[in-house]
Design a protein around this motif. Structure first.
Motif, short mmCIF file in Angstrom:
data_model
loop_
_atom_site.label_atom_id
_atom_site.label_comp_id
_atom_site.label_asym_id
_atom_site.label_seq_id
_atom_site.Cartn_x
_atom_site.Cartn_y
_atom_site.Cartn_z
N SER A 1 5.38 20.35 9.18
CA SER A 1 4.54 20.65 10.35
C SER A 1 5.22 21.61 11.31
O SER A 1 4.57 22.16 12.21
N TRP A 2 6.52 21.84 11.13
CA TRP A 2 7.26 22.69 12.05
C TRP A 2 7.61 24.05 11.45
O TRP A 2 7.71 25.04 12.18
N ARG B 1 5.33 19.31 19.08
CA ARG B 1 4.58 20.34 18.35
C ARG B 1 3.28 20.68 19.08
O ARG B 1 2.83 21.83 19.08
N LYS C 1 5.72 15.18 16.81
CA LYS C 1 4.29 15.50 16.92
C LYS C 1 3.92 15.92 18.33
O LYS C 1 3.20 16.89 18.55
#
Length: 266
Positions: free
Chosen positions: A205-206, A258, A255
């Motif tokens: 996700s990063w 982000r 999360k």
């Protein structure tokens, strides 16, 4: 922090470090192949085989190796079912695990050990077993990465070029199952699964580059393990729930960050 350097816990620390180094990398490959759920099914099968082996007088590591082979066979038998096949493996392993636990004298305590983790009680044999599998895994990782990712994103390439694809698919599945077997015996079933799934999920996700994802997964796995090791030891807690909770907190923080970083950029 001084607990990390206590000679009494040196071997458990090294066993867990080996697991926290390789399981997130294994998870990254499983995520890329969309097979991360397979780790849960394989872990349950290997745990059940280890518990059944101990009930029959077979050493834990030998039964774990046998469990890895059984799990790989089960994975290939249920391959056409996709994620349902991995869930079926989990159900089979779970049923056997607790039936053996309920019908053997040592079963209940060993079932709790596999569930809660027995990292503080592991010995030299666990360390040698982890190293015997972790070193080949790390050595083969570049070779696997190229071939397994190509098979995932260029479907039909292997068949069209008549490549011996079984070599990298089978070797990856077998060594991955061995890693899960030995990690489960030391860290616990769900702690091992969490190290496979969560660091890679956070990393993907990063970052959007494969090498960066591998390094970030590895870093998250090691940091979360060291934190969990210190917390569990300092407060006399079962290791596996602390490891899972630590990874969940790290995942939640990642999360939130982000979501906040793009907002701050605007």
């Amino acid at each position: 922090m001084h607990l990390l350097f206590d000679p009494l816990f040196r071997v458990p620390l090294l066993v867990g470090l080996c697991a926290s180094l390789v399981l997130p990398l294994l998870g990254a490959l499983l995520h890329a192949r969309e097979e991360w759920l397979a780790a849960l099914g394989v872990s349950h099968i290997t745990a059940a085989c280890q518990l059944a082996g101990v009930a029959l007088g077979i050493p834990l590591l030998a039964s774990g190796s046998l469990g890895a082979i059984v799990a790989v066979i089960g994975k290939y038998v249920t391959a056409q079912q996709g994620n349902l096949g991995y869930v079926l493996l989990m159900f089979v392993g779970w049923a056997i695990l607790y039936l053996v636990a309920a019908n053997s004298s040592l079963g209940e305590s060993l079932a709790h050990a596999l569930s809660d983790g027995q990292i503080f009680l592991v010995g030299q044999e666990h360390l040698w077993a982890m190293l015997a599998v972790a070193v080949p895994f790390l050595g083969l990782l570049p070779w696997w990465s190229q071939r397994l990712l190509r098979a995932r994103f260029f479907v039909g390439y292997e068949q069209a070029n008549q490549l011996p694809a079984w070599r990298w698919h089978l070797s990856f599945d077998l060594i991955g199952a061995l890693l899960l077997a030995f990690s489960t015996a030391a860290l616990g079933l769900m702690a091992s699964f969490a190290l496979v799934v969560l660091p890679a999920w956070i990393a993907f996700s990063w970052v959007n580059r494969w090498q960066h994802a591998l390094w970030l997964s590895l870093l998250l796995g090691v940091i979360s393990y060291l934190l969990a090791f210190i917390i569990a030891l300092s407060y006399d807690q079962a290791f596996a729930p602390i490891q899972v909770a630590t990874l969940l907190v790290v995942a939640a923080i990642a999360k939130v960050l982000r979501l906040c970083i793009p907002a701050l950029a605007h």
